[in-house]
Design an enzyme around this catalytic site. Structure first.
Site, PDB file in Angstrom:
ATOM      1  N   GLU A 154      -1.054  -3.572  11.794  1.00 49.01           N
ATOM      2  CA  GLU A 154      -0.310  -3.249  10.574  1.00 49.01           C
ATOM      3  C   GLU A 154       1.140  -3.700  10.735  1.00 49.01           C
ATOM      4  OE1 GLU A 154      -1.116   0.418   7.994  1.00 49.01           O
ATOM      5  OE2 GLU A 154       0.599   0.995   9.222  1.00 49.01           O
ATOM      6  N   ASP A 203      -5.396 -10.214   0.057  1.00 49.43           N
ATOM      7  CA  ASP A 203      -4.135 -10.941   0.257  1.00 49.43           C
ATOM      8  C   ASP A 203      -3.304 -10.955  -1.029  1.00 49.43           C
ATOM      9  OD1 ASP A 203      -2.218 -12.487   1.587  1.00 49.43           O
ATOM     10  OD2 ASP A 203      -3.084 -14.347   0.819  1.00 49.43           O
ATOM     11  N   HIS A 204      -2.020 -10.612  -0.888  1.00 52.56           N
ATOM     12  CA  HIS A 204      -1.092 -10.554  -2.016  1.00 52.56           C
ATOM     13  C   HIS A 204      -1.588  -9.583  -3.087  1.00 52.56           C
ATOM     14  CE1 HIS A 204       0.856 -13.872  -0.003  1.00 52.56           C
ATOM     15  NE2 HIS A 204       1.884 -13.726  -0.792  1.00 52.56           N
ATOM     16  N   HIS A 208       3.027  -4.759   4.138  1.00 51.24           N
ATOM     17  CA  HIS A 208       2.909  -5.269   5.501  1.00 51.24           C
ATOM     18  C   HIS A 208       2.328  -6.684   5.505  1.00 51.24           C
ATOM     19  CE1 HIS A 208       3.716  -1.353   7.294  1.00 51.24           C
ATOM     20  NE2 HIS A 208       2.797  -0.806   6.532  1.00 51.24           N
ATOM     21  N   HIS A 267       5.054   0.288  -0.276  1.00 51.16           N
ATOM     22  CA  HIS A 267       5.770  -0.606   0.635  1.00 51.16           C
ATOM     23  C   HIS A 267       4.709  -1.632   1.061  1.00 51.16           C
ATOM     24  CE1 HIS A 267       3.810   2.256   3.286  1.00 51.16           C
ATOM     25  NE2 HIS A 267       3.907   1.365   4.256  1.00 51.16           N
ATOM     26  N   CYS A 302       5.849   6.475   4.494  1.00 49.41           N
ATOM     27  CA  CYS A 302       4.642   5.686   4.167  1.00 49.41           C
ATOM     28  C   CYS A 302       4.026   6.123   2.841  1.00 49.41           C
ATOM     29  CB  CYS A 302       3.596   5.800   5.277  1.00 49.41           C
ATOM     30  SG  CYS A 302       4.158   5.115   6.836  1.00 49.41           S
ATOM     31  N   HIS A 338       0.841  -1.192   0.000  1.00 51.08           N
ATOM     32  CA  HIS A 338       0.000   0.000   0.000  1.00 51.08           C
ATOM     33  C   HIS A 338       0.879   1.246   0.000  1.00 51.08           C
ATOM     34  CE1 HIS A 338      -0.450   1.347   4.499  1.00 51.08           C
ATOM     35  NE2 HIS A 338       0.772   0.942   4.271  1.00 51.08           N
TER      36      HIS A 338
END
Lengths: 136, 136, 136, 136, 136, 136
Positions: F125, F80-81, F42, F40, F34, F15
């Protein structure tokens, strides 16, 4: 130099520590409350490490998705939500200590992972007790 | 192939890093806030690993209850809720770094565990800093 | 409905539980080994929660970087690698139990966080013991 | 404002989810592998929170050593290394789901903790599944 | 016997597994959802171990503050809150698998740590997947 | 009194924090690293709590297997992914802060869980930063 790639999975099982060649008194003296006749249980965490050279095309030592599938198919389906003493073939004549469970998992997976890779099993029986096989 | 069996215990202690052969300025330069004269403290986690062959009668490398008792008797009663510098004999002339604490614990326990077993100590000083002795 | 945004930080400190109005015998009877005269210590983990409405421009309830900076400036610089009894002004006449440490941290941070936000402190003294203030 | 003080303990137990008013087929349909007739097991973690005002003399809401002793005496000795269905009086006619185990623990401890304190139970059945009673 | 001293740090990064010599279909077949063209990401945890003899003056194998600074300067400033594929020089022509990231970190840090020390890198990509380099 | 039953799942996503109504300089000033243009990522952990009365027939507040399936179908398959900014419909015009991700997950799951149950979302996060919605 080689890389170790590791995958953690878990299973929840009942077991009882018991040596059938001993009477109940001796089993109780040696294994204490772990020998409770009606069983107790654990959330086992198993960490499987495969050691080898990264493949130059993929950058993987071993595909973690494939390793997870192998553990699921050959270990978890047999041990998860089972009674290790009563529901598996492995502990009919073998005491299901953490040490023996780790050795059994190693022997099962060794048949499904190419011998060019080293294989190690780390098994947590509780957050405070774990075993590793082989030790080196 | 041998199995490593490990037990995790913890103790909460105060300590201060300090070399008596140096003046305060040098101690402060080398050890920073870890040399605070009034001490600071940690929740130490110690993982003791015993490496050997599983006993064919028990399936244990080493009884984890016995290992826990040995750690409690010989280590925790001496270190838990103590000031490592002031309340123990081990760090009167030895700086209580994580490295030295791990070596001291190894030496204490080595006397109480049969030499047929290898012995390893892993010590977490914080969640981010740990040491292992011996390293291999 | 509001959102709680939480930041975890830690500090390593020595302390001793002690009521100066009691003699040593009573302190020892009430606080046990936590009253060791030469102190002991902990890796404290503090989780600070700020409760409010997300800002429509940022999507933040509270900037976690700013919250981390406030905790560092007003709490960690005072408590980290210190002796809570001897090196801080807060526990000269207040017993540094987890409960009192949490209340002190709440009072310190309350002055630096706008009153439109609710504030909560959760403090782990060990992995097994923690307190939360306010409880609701 | 009140403070919540919490103590974490654990027990290792076997159990089976089963409603005796249903046939095996329905039990299996509803509870899946959790209804394995030979049981499975878990490392349960129980966090007991006592909510009240810190005592001005001690700085404690509740002595964590005493709380640990109460949990050990009234809960752990009954549940640890047991089969919840077969070895306890609590789950003879009550399905040992995490929800019901938490409610049972609450009822047991409620009798031993002064009514001036609120009491809450959080129970982890696995790292991924937990319950809290009461919810608010 | 030597001591291993270890420091844990973390970085949050985006990445995509991709072999430019393969077409999209093959990348997708081999890497699955890890090859998502718009990237995904992880909270990477890196544990750097330095192995050697404790210094007799300090009791340190290696100053953990210095090790943390070296990791921050040479690794975290390059990888934290970055896209490993697009924002770093290391993965322009190297697939950013956990194995390759660990090897890259080892090569970076090896230049800044005296050759009298052994160096090991353990990298967690997720809580369940990790790699270690070198494996022994 | 009601029981809260909670299930933890996780997803790995990329994100970027960014307000399209601001220029790059302001985005960088407010969101710091950020806001890295190339994203980047998480390992997000999401804990979904369902609050209600245990069913007398099952002893469940809510079947955790069913809750896991609902989270997988309605949240994980979407997040996810993935790149939260580019690959989902939810964050096209909404900044993917932890706060907003938690609110979006709550709104998605609220449609699939009977209104007789309360619903809460806790989202980590990183290990150090988390949010909870609703806060009470």
């Amino acid at each position: 130099m080689k890389v170790a790639a590791s995958r953690k999975e878990h299973f929840n099982a009942a077991h009882r520590l018991y040596n059938p060649q001993w009477n109940d008194e001796k089993n109780s003296a040696v294994f204490g409350k772990c020998s409770n006749p009606n069983f107790h249980g654990h959330n086992y965490e198993v960490i499987v490490s495969v050691i080898g050279e990264p493949d130059p095309d993929t950058g993987y030592v071993f595909d973690m998705k494939l390793l997870s599938d192998l553990i699921t198919e050959h270990v978890l389906t047999k041990f998860d939500h089972k009674n290790l003493n009563l529901d598996t073939i492995y502990f009919q004549n073998l005491n299901p200590t953490a040490e023996n469970i780790a050795i059994v998992i190693w022997r099962i997976l060794r048949q499904h992972i190419d011998s060019k890779y080293e294989l190690k099993i780390k098994l947590y029986e509780t957050e405070r007790n774990c075993v590793e096989y082989p030790a080196h």
